[in-house]
Design a protein around this motif. Sequence first.
Motif, PDB file in Angstrom:
ATOM      1  N   MET A 139       0.845  -1.175   0.000  1.00  0.00           N
ATOM      2  CA  MET A 139       0.000   0.000   0.000  1.00  0.00           C
ATOM      3  C   MET A 139       0.895   1.245   0.000  1.00  0.00           C
ATOM      4  N   THR A 140       0.586   2.184  -0.829  1.00  0.00           N
ATOM      5  CA  THR A 140       1.375   3.402  -0.962  1.00  0.00           C
ATOM      6  C   THR A 140       0.927   4.407   0.077  1.00  0.00           C
ATOM      7  N   SER A 141       1.883   4.969   0.791  1.00  0.00           N
ATOM      8  CA  SER A 141       1.536   5.952   1.812  1.00  0.00           C
ATOM      9  C   SER A 141       1.358   7.323   1.176  1.00  0.00           C
ATOM     10  N   ILE A 142       0.761   8.209   1.932  1.00  0.00           N
ATOM     11  CA  ILE A 142       0.525   9.570   1.439  1.00  0.00           C
ATOM     12  C   ILE A 142       1.848  10.251   1.140  1.00  0.00           C
ATOM     13  N   SER A 143       2.824  10.077   2.005  1.00  0.00           N
ATOM     14  CA  SER A 143       4.108  10.744   1.788  1.00  0.00           C
ATOM     15  C   SER A 143       4.807  10.219   0.529  1.00  0.00           C
ATOM     16  N   ASP A 144       4.645   8.914   0.237  1.00  0.00           N
ATOM     17  CA  ASP A 144       5.226   8.359  -0.994  1.00  0.00           C
ATOM     18  C   ASP A 144       4.553   8.949  -2.226  1.00  0.00           C
ATOM     19  N   THR A 145       3.233   9.082  -2.155  1.00  0.00           N
ATOM     20  CA  THR A 145       2.485   9.650  -3.277  1.00  0.00           C
ATOM     21  C   THR A 145       2.867  11.101  -3.501  1.00  0.00           C
ATOM     22  N   VAL A 146       2.948  11.865  -2.413  1.00  0.00           N
ATOM     23  CA  VAL A 146       3.329  13.280  -2.515  1.00  0.00           C
ATOM     24  C   VAL A 146       4.744  13.399  -3.057  1.00  0.00           C
ATOM     25  N   SER A 147       5.648  12.559  -2.572  1.00  0.00           N
ATOM     26  CA  SER A 147       7.031  12.590  -3.031  1.00  0.00           C
ATOM     27  C   SER A 147       7.121  12.243  -4.516  1.00  0.00           C
ATOM     28  N   SER A 148       6.387  11.232  -4.931  1.00  0.00           N
ATOM     29  CA  SER A 148       6.389  10.838  -6.337  1.00  0.00           C
ATOM     30  C   SER A 148       5.835  11.953  -7.218  1.00  0.00           C
ATOM     31  N   THR A 149       4.748  12.552  -6.784  1.00  0.00           N
ATOM     32  CA  THR A 149       4.152  13.651  -7.538  1.00  0.00           C
ATOM     33  C   THR A 149       5.096  14.832  -7.608  1.00  0.00           C
ATOM     34  N   GLN A 150       5.751  15.116  -6.500  1.00  0.00           N
ATOM     35  CA  GLN A 150       6.695  16.230  -6.469  1.00  0.00           C
ATOM     36  C   GLN A 150       7.878  15.961  -7.410  1.00  0.00           C
ATOM     37  N   ASN A 151       8.359  14.734  -7.441  1.00  0.00           N
ATOM     38  CA  ASN A 151       9.466  14.390  -8.342  1.00  0.00           C
ATOM     39  C   ASN A 151       9.062  14.541  -9.802  1.00  0.00           C
ATOM     40  N   GLU A 152       7.840  14.100 -10.132  1.00  0.00           N
ATOM     41  CA  GLU A 152       7.362  14.253 -11.499  1.00  0.00           C
ATOM     42  C   GLU A 152       7.215  15.724 -11.869  1.00  0.00           C
ATOM     43  N   LEU A 153       6.716  16.514 -10.940  1.00  0.00           N
ATOM     44  CA  LEU A 153       6.575  17.948 -11.178  1.00  0.00           C
ATOM     45  C   LEU A 153       7.933  18.599 -11.379  1.00  0.00           C
ATOM     46  N   GLU A 154       8.902  18.218 -10.573  1.00  0.00           N
ATOM     47  CA  GLU A 154      10.255  18.777 -10.707  1.00  0.00           C
ATOM     48  C   GLU A 154      10.856  18.424 -12.075  1.00  0.00           C
ATOM     49  N   ARG A 155      10.632  17.198 -12.537  1.00  0.00           N
ATOM     50  CA  ARG A 155      11.134  16.808 -13.855  1.00  0.00           C
ATOM     51  C   ARG A 155      10.476  17.633 -14.960  1.00  0.00           C
ATOM     52  N   LEU A 156       9.173  17.813 -14.848  1.00  0.00           N
ATOM     53  CA  LEU A 156       8.452  18.610 -15.833  1.00  0.00           C
ATOM     54  C   LEU A 156       8.949  20.047 -15.839  1.00  0.00           C
ATOM     55  N   VAL A 157       9.142  20.601 -14.672  1.00  0.00           N
ATOM     56  CA  VAL A 157       9.639  21.976 -14.556  1.00  0.00           C
ATOM     57  C   VAL A 157      11.046  22.074 -15.135  1.00  0.00           C
ATOM     58  N   GLY A 158      11.870  21.098 -14.858  1.00  0.00           N
ATOM     59  CA  GLY A 158      13.221  21.092 -15.417  1.00  0.00           C
ATOM     60  C   GLY A 158      13.207  21.068 -16.935  1.00  0.00           C
ATOM     61  N   ASP A 159      12.327  20.243 -17.485  1.00  0.00           N
ATOM     62  CA  ASP A 159      12.203  20.187 -18.942  1.00  0.00           C
ATOM     63  C   ASP A 159      11.741  21.525 -19.503  1.00  0.00           C
ATOM     64  N   LEU A 160      10.748  22.140 -18.859  1.00  0.00           N
ATOM     65  CA  LEU A 160      10.262  23.444 -19.320  1.00  0.00           C
ATOM     66  C   LEU A 160      11.345  24.510 -19.235  1.00  0.00           C
ATOM     67  N   ARG A 161      12.073  24.501 -18.128  1.00  0.00           N
ATOM     68  CA  ARG A 161      13.131  25.508 -17.968  1.00  0.00           C
ATOM     69  C   ARG A 161      14.223  25.337 -19.015  1.00  0.00           C
ATOM     70  N   SER A 162      14.603  24.100 -19.275  1.00  0.00           N
ATOM     71  CA  SER A 162      15.653  23.890 -20.282  1.00  0.00           C
ATOM     72  C   SER A 162      15.161  24.308 -21.664  1.00  0.00           C
ATOM     73  N   LEU A 163      13.903  24.084 -21.934  1.00  0.00           N
ATOM     74  CA  LEU A 163      13.343  24.521 -23.209  1.00  0.00           C
ATOM     75  C   LEU A 163      13.327  26.048 -23.306  1.00  0.00           C
ATOM     76  N   LEU A 164      12.907  26.699 -22.235  1.00  0.00           N
ATOM     77  CA  LEU A 164      12.813  28.163 -22.249  1.00  0.00           C
ATOM     78  C   LEU A 164      14.165  28.856 -22.140  1.00  0.00           C
ATOM     79  N   SER A 165      15.169  28.142 -21.678  1.00  0.00           N
ATOM     80  CA  SER A 165      16.482  28.779 -21.527  1.00  0.00           C
ATOM     81  C   SER A 165      17.296  28.750 -22.819  1.00  0.00           C
ATOM     82  N   SER A 166      16.710  28.214 -23.845  1.00  0.00           N
ATOM     83  CA  SER A 166      17.390  28.154 -25.123  1.00  0.00           C
ATOM     84  C   SER A 166      17.786  29.563 -25.580  1.00  0.00           C
ATOM     85  N   LYS A 167      19.015  29.716 -26.002  1.00  0.00           N
ATOM     86  CA  LYS A 167      19.529  31.024 -26.448  1.00  0.00           C
ATOM     87  C   LYS A 167      18.794  31.529 -27.692  1.00  0.00           C
TER      88      LYS A 167
END
Length: 102
Positions: A1-29
């Motif tokens: 059974m997945t705990s709330i903290s595991d779910t929040v952590s997983s969601t946060q990691n996915e969000l961080e990856r998405l944000v990283g991808d967006l930032r790298s795209l927007l930082s293009s010279k």
Amino acid sequence: MTSISDTVSSTQNELERLVGDLRSLLSSKDLDSIPQIKQLRQRLDDGIESVRDTTVRAAQEAANQAREAARAADRYAHDEPWRVATAAVAVGALVGFLLARR
């Protein structure tokens, strides 16, 4: 059974990856020549900060509710020990009966 903290952590990691991808795209010279990109970068940073704050508050509220539910269950078990014991025996008997039929 997945705990709330595991779910929040997983969601946060996915969000961080998405944000990283967006930032790298927007930082293009190549995009620096477009004036709206600076505004978009600022809106992205503001949105990320807002989502982080909301996520932290939601996780804290969920943890508080879980603690309160545990306290309520503990109080009930101390106030009504025979009811809790009877319910546990009934559930155990039912599970035993179901397993014996297999």
